[in-house]
Design a protein around this motif. Structure first.
Motif, PDB file in Angstrom:
ATOM      1  N   UNK A 142       0.833  -0.620  -0.271  1.00 23.64           N
ATOM      2  CA  UNK A 142      -0.307  -0.159  -0.245  1.00 23.64           C
ATOM      3  C   UNK A 142       0.582   1.011   0.020  1.00 23.64           C
ATOM      4  N   UNK A 143       0.250   2.595   0.252  1.00 26.26           N
ATOM      5  CA  UNK A 143       1.360   3.769  -0.280  1.00 26.26           C
ATOM      6  C   UNK A 143       1.779   4.368   0.863  1.00 26.26           C
ATOM      7  N   UNK A 144       3.041   4.713   0.377  1.00 26.45           N
ATOM      8  CA  UNK A 144       3.794   4.660   1.358  1.00 26.45           C
ATOM      9  C   UNK A 144       5.539   3.469   2.559  1.00 26.45           C
ATOM     10  N   UNK A 145       4.411   2.877   1.849  1.00 23.11           N
ATOM     11  CA  UNK A 145       5.045   1.270   2.496  1.00 23.11           C
ATOM     12  C   UNK A 145       6.438   0.763   1.233  1.00 23.11           C
ATOM     13  N   UNK A 146       7.023  -0.471   1.778  1.00 18.23           N
ATOM     14  CA  UNK A 146       7.851  -0.538   1.101  1.00 18.23           C
ATOM     15  C   UNK A 146       7.812  -1.805   0.542  1.00 18.23           C
ATOM     16  N   UNK A 147       7.845  -2.194  -0.774  1.00 15.93           N
ATOM     17  CA  UNK A 147       7.855  -3.277  -1.140  1.00 15.93           C
ATOM     18  C   UNK A 147       8.463  -4.166  -0.392  1.00 15.93           C
ATOM     19  N   UNK A 148       8.984  -5.355  -0.435  1.00 15.63           N
ATOM     20  CA  UNK A 148       9.376  -6.248   0.011  1.00 15.63           C
ATOM     21  C   UNK A 148      11.136  -6.479  -0.534  1.00 15.63           C
ATOM     22  N   UNK A 149      11.067  -6.289  -2.395  1.00 11.45           N
ATOM     23  CA  UNK A 149      11.661  -6.579  -2.712  1.00 11.45           C
ATOM     24  C   UNK A 149      12.967  -5.644  -2.930  1.00 11.45           C
ATOM     25  N   UNK A 150      11.966  -4.070  -2.765  1.00  7.63           N
ATOM     26  CA  UNK A 150      12.683  -3.055  -2.550  1.00  7.63           C
ATOM     27  C   UNK A 150      13.346  -3.602  -0.643  1.00  7.63           C
ATOM     28  N   UNK A 151      12.814  -3.599  -0.057  1.00  6.09           N
ATOM     29  CA  UNK A 151      12.988  -3.770   1.562  1.00  6.09           C
ATOM     30  C   UNK A 151      14.530  -4.940   1.156  1.00  6.09           C
ATOM     31  N   UNK A 152      14.453  -5.628   0.960  1.00  9.11           N
ATOM     32  CA  UNK A 152      15.362  -7.282   0.725  1.00  9.11           C
ATOM     33  C   UNK A 152      17.103  -6.212  -0.318  1.00  9.11           C
ATOM     34  N   UNK A 153      15.905  -5.599  -1.663  1.00  9.07           N
ATOM     35  CA  UNK A 153      17.438  -5.200  -1.486  1.00  9.07           C
ATOM     36  C   UNK A 153      18.308  -4.314  -1.341  1.00  9.07           C
ATOM     37  N   UNK A 154      17.790  -3.558  -0.440  1.00  8.02           N
ATOM     38  CA  UNK A 154      18.621  -2.470   0.777  1.00  8.02           C
ATOM     39  C   UNK A 154      18.892  -3.318   1.481  1.00  8.02           C
ATOM     40  N   UNK A 155      18.503  -4.562   2.127  1.00  8.25           N
ATOM     41  CA  UNK A 155      18.734  -5.100   3.550  1.00  8.25           C
ATOM     42  C   UNK A 155      20.693  -6.091   2.600  1.00  8.25           C
ATOM     43  N   UNK A 156      20.225  -6.287   1.195  1.00  7.38           N
ATOM     44  CA  UNK A 156      21.687  -6.767   1.099  1.00  7.38           C
ATOM     45  C   UNK A 156      22.785  -6.166   0.377  1.00  7.38           C
ATOM     46  N   UNK A 157      22.527  -5.358  -0.426  1.00  6.11           N
ATOM     47  CA  UNK A 157      22.383  -4.165  -0.408  1.00  6.11           C
ATOM     48  C   UNK A 157      24.647  -3.460   0.598  1.00  6.11           C
ATOM     49  N   UNK A 158      22.748  -3.797   2.590  1.00  3.51           N
ATOM     50  CA  UNK A 158      24.095  -3.292   3.422  1.00  3.51           C
ATOM     51  C   UNK A 158      24.487  -4.478   3.672  1.00  3.51           C
ATOM     52  N   UNK A 159      24.544  -5.811   3.664  1.00  2.20           N
ATOM     53  CA  UNK A 159      25.354  -7.265   4.096  1.00  2.20           C
ATOM     54  C   UNK A 159      25.886  -7.745   3.210  1.00  2.20           C
ATOM     55  N   UNK A 160      25.863  -6.427   2.150  1.00  2.00           N
ATOM     56  CA  UNK A 160      27.673  -6.829   1.278  1.00  2.00           C
ATOM     57  C   UNK A 160      28.362  -5.969   1.632  1.00  2.00           C
ATOM     58  N   UNK A 161      28.421  -5.125   3.068  1.00  6.17           N
ATOM     59  CA  UNK A 161      29.392  -4.305   3.415  1.00  6.17           C
ATOM     60  C   UNK A 161      30.188  -5.274   4.284  1.00  6.17           C
ATOM     61  N   UNK A 162      31.328  -4.498   4.645  1.00  3.20           N
ATOM     62  CA  UNK A 162      31.931  -4.758   5.707  1.00  3.20           C
ATOM     63  C   UNK A 162      31.708  -5.009   7.595  1.00  3.20           C
ATOM     64  N   UNK A 163      32.003  -6.127   7.818  1.00  7.70           N
ATOM     65  CA  UNK A 163      31.542  -5.986   9.689  1.00  7.70           C
ATOM     66  C   UNK A 163      31.794  -4.165   9.993  1.00  7.70           C
ATOM     67  N   UNK A 164      32.719  -4.036   9.291  1.00  8.47           N
ATOM     68  CA  UNK A 164      32.881  -2.404  10.425  1.00  8.47           C
ATOM     69  C   UNK A 164      32.105  -1.196   9.600  1.00  8.47           C
ATOM     70  N   UNK A 165      31.621  -1.574   8.567  1.00 10.68           N
ATOM     71  CA  UNK A 165      31.049  -0.467   7.829  1.00 10.68           C
ATOM     72  C   UNK A 165      29.212  -0.638   8.199  1.00 10.68           C
TER      73      UNK A 165
END
Length: 995
Positions: A291-314
């Motif tokens: 719905x409006x203003x909600x983040x589609x699960x695929x977008x959430x997953x994409x951001x999470x995947x991007x975040x998980x790909x950086x180093x532990x310190x980052x």
């Protein structure tokens, strides 16, 4: 300053000290790519038109609405770029999701650097406004005193901010951008609602962007009203169609595009995130757009995947930054993350290279590329780690000596129940913020109560609950305030009858503010009195006084008098002068409303004597009663005493931060000034009550509108008189008609009469004010009301009906025996006599009325009587004496600002061939200026005096739009194109004789 202290203090200063013209992006593309706007040609045209209109006509208000990621911030960036090219100053910033409890966070973020610029001289604002600004904005805090005020008076800060923006924008123009206002802290939302409702004089544009859900109530109302009235331009940004989506991605279609487009719903940010992250050869077709203003699960997953790909310190640095708040300082974020500086710098390089964060200016501050990214990072932190991070942030801020508000934000999120130190800190932060940010203070007080140790005394809990109730009431959350007070009353020991009486009395007042008919608190007061019995005691007296005050609010004056007399007797027998002062004041007011003048005067004398002997500290809990004493004094025509006591009640309330007396005391002051002919002061006081009670969202607004309508009527602004009257009657329809509710219908009806709708106005008054007897109207007002109805009948040519109203006025006045009321009746009789061809009697009655009006200080009414005497003298061929009376009336009315009656005197003088000159102001009889209406001439005079549009609006008590309309009409009618030309014409023709 070095080390950790420098890091932390610089962070807080930067984060909440103004980030002028900061940019926010909607994608992770490079800066050049982020500036590409696809499919928004209509929106860009609208932005350009709004900016052009602002530079040409001033007072621009723009709203950009749309779901998360739709491109609102990108459009605002383009607006800022265009404003820069146009030479405007720019201030911009945005609200953030996890800092909604930081008071004025958004306002300081947007305006802090603008106000902090040493090139901007704001000394012309005056000390009162500068003191208001010092109380909130760090840029002003180092010099001068801070304003002390009540939470209900926080509208004064709003006026000060608006005046500062007008001062800064008057030459170059100004664009002020508030982004993501759906996350605005409530104090900032109130300020922004004021700016959007009132606008700014000069080339100033206020632009906001928001998601349409979860918008603060007051801000939502201001935006809706502005769009409806045409003062605010609304851009509703929707999704991209397929063709524009393909252009954005640079593709021609295909299965991968279709899946991305389907899941994103055409939202540009979601679309680009999916296109870069969703595997082209294996799209997850099970994900669907939400719905409006909600983040589609695929977008959430994409951001999470991007975040998980950086180093532990980052990841650690990013999570600490998400906790610390935006924009973040790298050293503070590193300290919160508990990692070394060198490690943090390396991690920062990684985060910026990945596009998760970006630099925003030369101050080494950083932000996440989009609020959705920060949300994803913040929620990725485990509960325990997040609590620990907030605790480290709170400790670091404490070591650096950061403000309480900054520390409270993190303490609330990290402290555990039983932490007494955390509870005390939150309570102190609430106390410091309560007068300007009561909603935020209430949140911290709730947390302080939650954190109290188990062995905390009941008295401490009661204190916090009462403070919570006061903050909630000031924020307009009356039901929540009632709940807090009810909880507090349950904790009061049975032996503390006075304490319980005061809390129950506060509950009763909340009932009245809510327009509540349940009367639960009243029943509890009566039960408390029954349990105490008839034995004279301080507790019995206190409960009796609260019941008397309750009946006064209900308009049940006979019961008010009975209970107040009982309380006075008890207080004297107990030698309790403070309780006696309160009882005598309530008794005086009750007797006035019953129409017993002699008894009222005795009670006023007694109450005034006792009150004047007591110190301000002794009267803190009884300021409302002093307001009632002031009302009674005004009722028996002791105006100076009424003003003195009302002003004292306000001074005590402000010094003690107890605001419950504010509306009644201000209303009493407004009424006194209007009777005395200080019309502009009376109007401003009424306006203050309207703004204050609007912020607190209680029923006091509707009767304040009645005073404002009467003020507008006396000032000669019939449009405003009708507008305020209609607003008040619309509000009052859902409320009890007891007490002062009749005044709304009376003022609205009188405005109709004065505007030429005499029959309709008269009928309105008779229908809603009790018929010919005017029974709901207090006896003290009836002679004036009857006299006005007498004039109305004369304008319709019905002398017999007018004579009947004059007789009623005489009867009511004789019952009261007050000189001003008798003068009302004499003036009515004079008008009837003149209509019957009895000028000698008319002149004598009018002269007698004028003497009595002068004796009590009613200047406007004395001038009205001089007008009547002058007309009668003309009928007697006494032209010289008539001219003297008309001139006497003209000058008195001009000093008061009573434009309508003043113009009536001017017309009489012109008819006698006399010049009309008013102490340096232009004459209304000027040839060439006769084409202007009354209001247009007034505007022309104020232009001649050098007033700006906002100052003209304040002087005339009208909106900026109304002033602008009048000025345009003045230019058109006089055939000029500049304010200087208007002034020149006014000065040139000021002393020309009328034909």
């Amino acid at each position: 300053m070095g080390g950790r202290g420098r890091v932390v203090s610089s962070l807080y200063s930067a984060r909440r000290g103004g980030t002028a013209d900061q940019s926010t992006g909607d994608t992770r593309w490079s800066p050049k790519e982020r500036d590409v706007i696809v499919g928004r040609s209509a929106e860009l045209d609208a932005l350009a038109a709004a900016l052009e209109s602002t530079t040409r006509r001033g007072d621009g208000r723009l709203a950009v609405s749309g779901e998360a990621g739709i491109g609102k911030s990108l459009l605002l960036r383009r607006l800022r770029e265009q404003a820069t090219k146009s030479g405007l100053r720019i201030a911009s910033g945005r609200a953030t999701e996890f800092e909604q409890d930081v008071p004025f966070g958004l306002a300081i973020d947007v305006l802090g650097r603008l106000f902090d610029d040493p090139a901007h001289d704001l000394s012309r604002l005056g000390e009162e406004r500068l003191a208001e600004l010092r109380a909130v904005f760090p840029a002003f805090s180092s010099a001068g005193s801070h304003a002390r005020g009540l939470a209900i008076e926080r509208f004064r800060l709003h006026h000060a901010v608006r005046a500062a923006l007008e001062e800064l924008g008057q030459h170059r123009g100004l664009l002020v951008v508030f982004d993501d206002v759906h996350w605005a802290d409530e104090p900032s939302a109130e300020l922004l609602a004021h700016l959007l409702s009132h606008g700014c004089a000069g080339p100033i544009c206020i632009a906001v962007a928001y998601r349409p859900i979860h918008l603060p109530r007051m801000l939502s109302h201001a935006l809706a009203s502005g769009v409806r009235e045409g003062t605010t331009t609304l851009l509703e940004v929707g999704p991209l169609d397929r063709a524009d989506a393909q252009r954005l991605l640079g593709v021609d279609g295909g299965a991968h595009f279709e899946e991305c487009y389907h899941q994103s719903g055409g939202n540009p940010f979601f679309l680009t995130e999916l296109a870069r992250s969703l595997p082209a050869d294996n799209p997850d077709a099970t994900q669907r757009r939400m719905g409006e203003a909600a983040v589609p699960p695929a977008v959430q997953q994409a951001i999470t995947h991007e975040f998980d790909s950086v180093s532990p310190d980052a990841r650690a640095l990013a999570q600490a930054a998400a906790v610390a708040g935006e924009p973040f300082d790298i050293e503070f974020a590193a300290a919160v993350a508990a990692i070394a500086r060198a490690t943090a710098l390396s991690a920062l390089d990684e985060l910026t290279a990945s596009g998760l964060v970006r630099a925003i200016d030369s101050a080494q501050l950083y932000m996440f590329r989009h609020p959705i990214v920060r949300h994803a990072v913040y929620t990725s932190v485990g509960d325990g780690a997040r609590i620990a991070a907030h605790a480290r942030a709170a400790t670091l801020l404490a070591e650096a000596g950061a403000p309480l508000a900054a520390r409270a934000h993190h303490v609330e999120r990290s402290a555990s129940p039983g932490d007494g130190q955390a509870s005390d800190l939150l309570s102190a932060a609430a106390t410091a913020s309560a007068s300007r940010a009561p909603a935020v203070a209430a949140g911290w007080l709730r947390a302080a109560i939650r954190l109290l140790p188990p062995d905390t005394s009941e008295q401490r809990r009661i204190e916090l609950l009462v403070a919570l109730a006061n903050s909630l009431s000031a924020a307009g959350r009356l039901e929540d305030s009632r709940a807090a007070l009810s909880e507090a009353t349950l904790l009061v020991p049975e032996h503390d009858a006075v304490g319980k009486a005061r809390l129950l009395g506060a509950l009763v007042r909340l009932d009245h503010l809510c327009g509540d008919a349940r009367r639960q608190a009243s029943s509890r007061l009566r039960d408390a009195l029954a349990q105490l019995g008839d034995t004279a005691s301080v507790g019995v007296t206190a409960v009796t006084l609260e019941l008397a005050s309750d009946h006064a609010h209900l308009g049940d004056w006979a019961e008010t008098v009975r209970l107040a007399k009982r309380a006075c007797t008890q207080a004297r027998s107990l030698d309790e002068p403070i309780l006696e002062a309160s009882g005598a004041s309530i008794l005086a007011c009750g007797r006035y409303y019953l129409g017993d003048t002699a008894a009222t005067v005795r009670s006023v004398d007694r109450a005034s004597g006792v009150v004047d002997r007591l110190t301000d500290a002794e009267l803190v809990a009884h300021t409302e009663a002093i307001g009632l004493l002031a009302a009674a004094e005004i009722g028996v025509e002791r105006y100076d005493d009424g003003v003195r006591h009302a002003e004292r009640a306000l001074a005590i309330a402000r010094a003690s931060n107890h605001g419950r007396a504010f509306p009644a005391a201000m209303a009493a002051l407004s009424m006194a000034h209007l009777w005395l002919g200080n019309l502009r002061d009376g109007a401003k006081l009424a306006e203050a009550v309207i703004e204050a009670t609007h912020l607190a969202r209680n029923t006091g607004t509707f009767w304040a509108l009645g005073f404002r309508s009467w003020a507008a009527l006396l000032l000669g602004d019939l449009d405003d008189a009708i507008r305020y009257g209609e607003r008040g009657t619309a509000m009052g329809e859902s409320l009890s008609a007891k007490g002062f509710g009749w005044f709304l219908q009376w003022s609205a009806g009188l405005a109709q009469i004065e505007s030429g709708e005499v029959a309709r106005g008269r009928e309105r008054i008779l229908i809603h004010c009790g018929g010919p007897e005017l029974s709901p109207i207090e006896l003290g007002w009836r002679p004036y009301c009857y006299a006005m109805l007498c004039s109305a009948e004369l304008s319709l040519g019905d002398v017999g009906a007018a004579a009947d109203w004059a007789r009623r006025a005489q009867s009511a006045a004789e019952q009261l025996g007050l000189p001003g009321k008798l003068a009302d009746a004499r003036l009515a009789a004079s008008n009837v006599a003149l209509a019957r061809g009895q000028p000698v009697k008319a002149a004598a009655d009018a002269a007698a009325a004028a003497r009595d009006f002068v004796g009590v200080g009613r200047t406007v009414d004395a001038a009205r009587a001089w007008l009547g005497e002058g007309r009668a003298l003309l009928e007697m061929a006494e032209q010289q004496h008539a001219t003297e009376r008309f001139e006497q009336a003209y000058f008195a009315l001009a000093r008061c600002g009573a434009a309508r009656y003043r113009d009536e005197a001017a017309q009489q003088l012109r008819a006698l061939g006399r010049r009309v000159i008013h102490h340096g102001q232009s004459a209304y009889a000027c040839r060439g200026l006769g084409v202007l209406s009354c209001r247009q001439r007034q505007v022309a005079e104020l232009i001649t005096r050098g007033l700006k549009n906002r100052e003209i609006a304040d002087e005339m008590f009208v909106s900026l739009k109304t002033v602008e309309s009048h000025i345009a009409q003045v230019f058109d009618k006089l055939g000029v194109s500049s304010r200087a030309a208007v002034a020149s014409m006014m000065e040139r023709m000021a002393y020309e004789d009328a034909d």
